[in-house]
Motif scaffolding. Structure first.
Motif, PDB file in Angstrom:
ATOM      1  N   GLY A  54       0.811  -1.264   0.046  1.00 39.61           N
ATOM      2  CA  GLY A  54       0.193  -0.014   0.063  1.00 39.61           C
ATOM      3  C   GLY A  54       0.969   1.153  -0.031  1.00 39.61           C
ATOM      4  N   GLY A  55       2.362   1.205  -0.409  1.00 39.16           N
ATOM      5  CA  GLY A  55       2.984   2.337  -0.345  1.00 39.16           C
ATOM      6  C   GLY A  55       4.059   2.200   0.774  1.00 39.16           C
ATOM      7  N   GLN A  56       3.975   1.082   1.346  1.00 39.41           N
ATOM      8  CA  GLN A  56       4.893   0.929   2.761  1.00 39.41           C
ATOM      9  C   GLN A  56       4.706   1.947   3.979  1.00 39.41           C
ATOM     10  OE1 GLN A  56       7.027  -1.697   2.397  1.00 39.41           O
ATOM     11  NE2 GLN A  56       7.246  -2.389   0.269  1.00 39.41           N
ATOM     12  N   LEU A  57       4.960   3.182   3.286  1.00 40.17           N
ATOM     13  CA  LEU A  57       4.560   4.325   4.405  1.00 40.17           C
ATOM     14  C   LEU A  57       3.391   5.093   3.734  1.00 40.17           C
ATOM     15  CD1 LEU A  57       8.239   4.974   4.847  1.00 40.17           C
ATOM     16  CD2 LEU A  57       6.667   3.885   6.510  1.00 40.17           C
ATOM     17  N   ARG A  58       2.318   5.361   4.558  1.00 39.28           N
ATOM     18  CA  ARG A  58       1.180   6.368   4.003  1.00 39.28           C
ATOM     19  C   ARG A  58       0.994   7.319   5.113  1.00 39.28           C
ATOM     20  NH1 ARG A  58      -1.800   3.690  -0.285  1.00 39.28           N
ATOM     21  NH2 ARG A  58      -3.348   5.407  -0.121  1.00 39.28           N
ATOM     22  N   MET A  59       0.532   8.605   4.514  1.00 42.07           N
ATOM     23  CA  MET A  59       0.305   9.641   5.307  1.00 42.07           C
ATOM     24  C   MET A  59      -1.065  10.118   5.106  1.00 42.07           C
ATOM     25  SD  MET A  59       2.906  10.422   7.278  1.00 42.07           S
ATOM     26  CE  MET A  59       2.600  12.225   7.833  1.00 42.07           C
ATOM     27  N   PRO A  60      -1.976  10.502   6.139  1.00 45.48           N
ATOM     28  CA  PRO A  60      -3.292  10.784   5.941  1.00 45.48           C
ATOM     29  C   PRO A  60      -3.366  12.082   5.084  1.00 45.48           C
ATOM     30  CG  PRO A  60      -2.939  10.159   8.244  1.00 45.48           C
ATOM     31  CD  PRO A  60      -1.602  10.198   7.447  1.00 45.48           C
ATOM     32  N   GLY A  61      -4.140  11.816   4.075  1.00 41.23           N
ATOM     33  CA  GLY A  61      -4.100  13.110   3.067  1.00 41.23           C
ATOM     34  C   GLY A  61      -3.300  13.100   2.199  1.00 41.23           C
ATOM     35  N   VAL A  62      -2.162  12.250   2.177  1.00 38.23           N
ATOM     36  CA  VAL A  62      -1.054  12.268   1.162  1.00 38.23           C
ATOM     37  C   VAL A  62      -1.184  11.236   0.398  1.00 38.23           C
ATOM     38  CG1 VAL A  62       1.355  12.456   0.811  1.00 38.23           C
ATOM     39  CG2 VAL A  62       0.246  13.950   2.624  1.00 38.23           C
ATOM     40  N   GLY A  63      -1.407   9.888   1.289  1.00 35.36           N
ATOM     41  CA  GLY A  63      -1.454   8.486   0.705  1.00 35.36           C
ATOM     42  C   GLY A  63      -0.238   7.867   0.800  1.00 35.36           C
ATOM     43  N   ALA A  64       0.213   7.133  -0.366  1.00 37.14           N
ATOM     44  CA  ALA A  64       1.632   6.412  -0.227  1.00 37.14           C
ATOM     45  C   ALA A  64       2.563   7.316  -0.589  1.00 37.14           C
ATOM     46  CB  ALA A  64       1.639   5.200  -1.459  1.00 37.14           C
ATOM     47  N   LEU A  65       3.692   7.052   0.136  1.00 35.34           N
ATOM     48  CA  LEU A  65       5.085   8.001   0.116  1.00 35.34           C
ATOM     49  C   LEU A  65       6.046   7.050  -0.827  1.00 35.34           C
ATOM     50  CD1 LEU A  65       5.709   9.026   3.917  1.00 35.34           C
ATOM     51  CD2 LEU A  65       4.261  10.042   1.959  1.00 35.34           C
ATOM     52  N   VAL A  66       5.875   5.813  -0.885  1.00 38.56           N
ATOM     53  CA  VAL A  66       6.890   5.234  -1.856  1.00 38.56           C
ATOM     54  C   VAL A  66       6.160   3.874  -2.349  1.00 38.56           C
ATOM     55  CG1 VAL A  66       9.027   5.855  -0.640  1.00 38.56           C
ATOM     56  CG2 VAL A  66       8.007   3.963   0.168  1.00 38.56           C
TER      57      VAL A  66
END
Ligand SMILES: [Fe+2]
Length: 351
Positions: free
Chosen positions: A286-298
């Protein structure tokens, strides 16, 4: 008259309060991701109208990246629960285990699913035991050393045992090969590759015997977010899930599916060029790391971040990327990214 000492003390107190709030928020996020969200297993559901008119609906269960350890009771329970979805076809896009001891546990948990028509592609964690990683490495363009490839390394996990378990009741091993299976009223032609993340993918040669043009329309639109109320009764599921008939059939509609662990663009392009009408992959968590409002970082590959999880399209072909069921046991946390399996209901195109 100004009082600089008081102002300085106030600024320090504010800075300390801010730092304290930040530390508290970070601690709360860590606790949430490590002890709560990692267990919030969910089934993401979508509908796709890509089958020829008149074809019966087909439910496909897609799971990936379980990274199972034998003591993960809640994950094991969720794997068992997936049988209640009564899929007609199961697609497993790899990274099933995190230790050799996990293989019999996995096989037992998904035993009812193994008895349904299914297919799988392997991921790197099916071959190599996990090790501790710095999560920040995912922000590098490619965190592996220059020229690094494990292609010629012997797996240190018992890959043969895992393969035997997954094929024990007829699931198709799609390691750089093709396979077909028959559902009621539909032939499913599958093509898969070994893990592209390890550069083990060798796209199989075209199969002249199955060279018929796809029946379903390319570029069908996914109807994301269906609530699953269109499920067919269990009796129909049982009928549709009749064990695969190996013989290619010219008199039934065909559905072409591409399956890979890591959704690198070169592999997705190869699936599309091969005539795939639906593509499954995992690997991204799912992106390894996700931020609310941003989504997947990688995405840990060259797939655009917006496609790190869920149903999208690749050159007009529906692509489902599983957010995965787990994480590396050395960094066993998920944030804004609950562990998931996917239930895709394929329906006939509207006339
Ligand atoms: Fe994974």
């Amino acid at each position: 008259m100004s009082r600089p000492r008081s102002c300085g003390a106030g600024a320090r107190r504010a800075a300390l309060a801010l730092a304290g709030a930040g530390a508290a928020a970070a601690a709360a996020a860590h606790v949430w991701s490590r002890y709560v969200e990692i267990h919030r297993f969910t089934v993401r559901e979508h509908e796709l109208r890509i089958l020829p008119p008149g074809t019966r609906p087909v439910r496909i269960l897609h799971f990936s990246d379980a990274h199972l350890m034998p003591d993960q009771a809640r994950k094991i329970a969720f794997l068992r629960h997936l049988e209640t979805l009564k899929p007609h076809l199961v697609i497993d896009t790899g990274d099933n285990i995190a230790s050799a001891a996990s293989i019999p546990v996995l096989a037992d948990a998904i035993d009812p699913l193994l008895r349904r028509p299914g297919a799988f592609a392997m991921g790197s964690n099916d071959m190599f035991a996990p090790h501790r990683k710095n999560p920040l490495r995912y922000f590098l363009r490619d965190p592996r050393p220059e020229g690094f490839t494990k292609r010629h390394r012997e797996p240190d996990l018992p890959l043969g045992s895992l393969r035997s378990a997954l094929t024990s009741h007829g699931w198709k091993d799609l390691t750089n090969t093709r396979a077909s299976l028959r559902l009621t009223g539909l032939q499913v032609d599958l093509v898969g590759v070994d893990d592209p993340h390890l550069e083990r993918d060798q796209f199989p040669a075209p199969d002249a015997a199955r060279g018929a043009a796809p029946d379903a329309a390319r570029g069908a639109t996914g109807e994301a977010g269906a609530d699953g109320t269109g499920r067919t009764p269990a009796a129909e599921a049982a009928a549709t899930s009749t064990r695969a008939d190996e013989a290619p059939a010219a008199d039934v509609p065909h559905l072409r599916i591409g399956v890979a662990h890591a959704p690198y663009q070169r592999v997705l392009d190869a699936f599309v060029d091969d005539g795939a009408q639906l593509i499954f992959a995992g690997h991204t968590h799912g992106g390894q790391l996700r931020m609310p409002g941003v989504g997947a970082l990688v995405t840990n590959c060259d797939l655009p971040r917006a496609q790190a999880r869920g149903l999208s399209t690749w050159r007009g072909v529906p692509l489902n990327v599983s957010g995965g069921l787990g994480a590396n046991p050395y960094s066993n946390f998920r944030f804004a990214n609950p562990p998931e399996a996917t239930l895709l209901t394929l329906r006939p195109q509207r006339r």
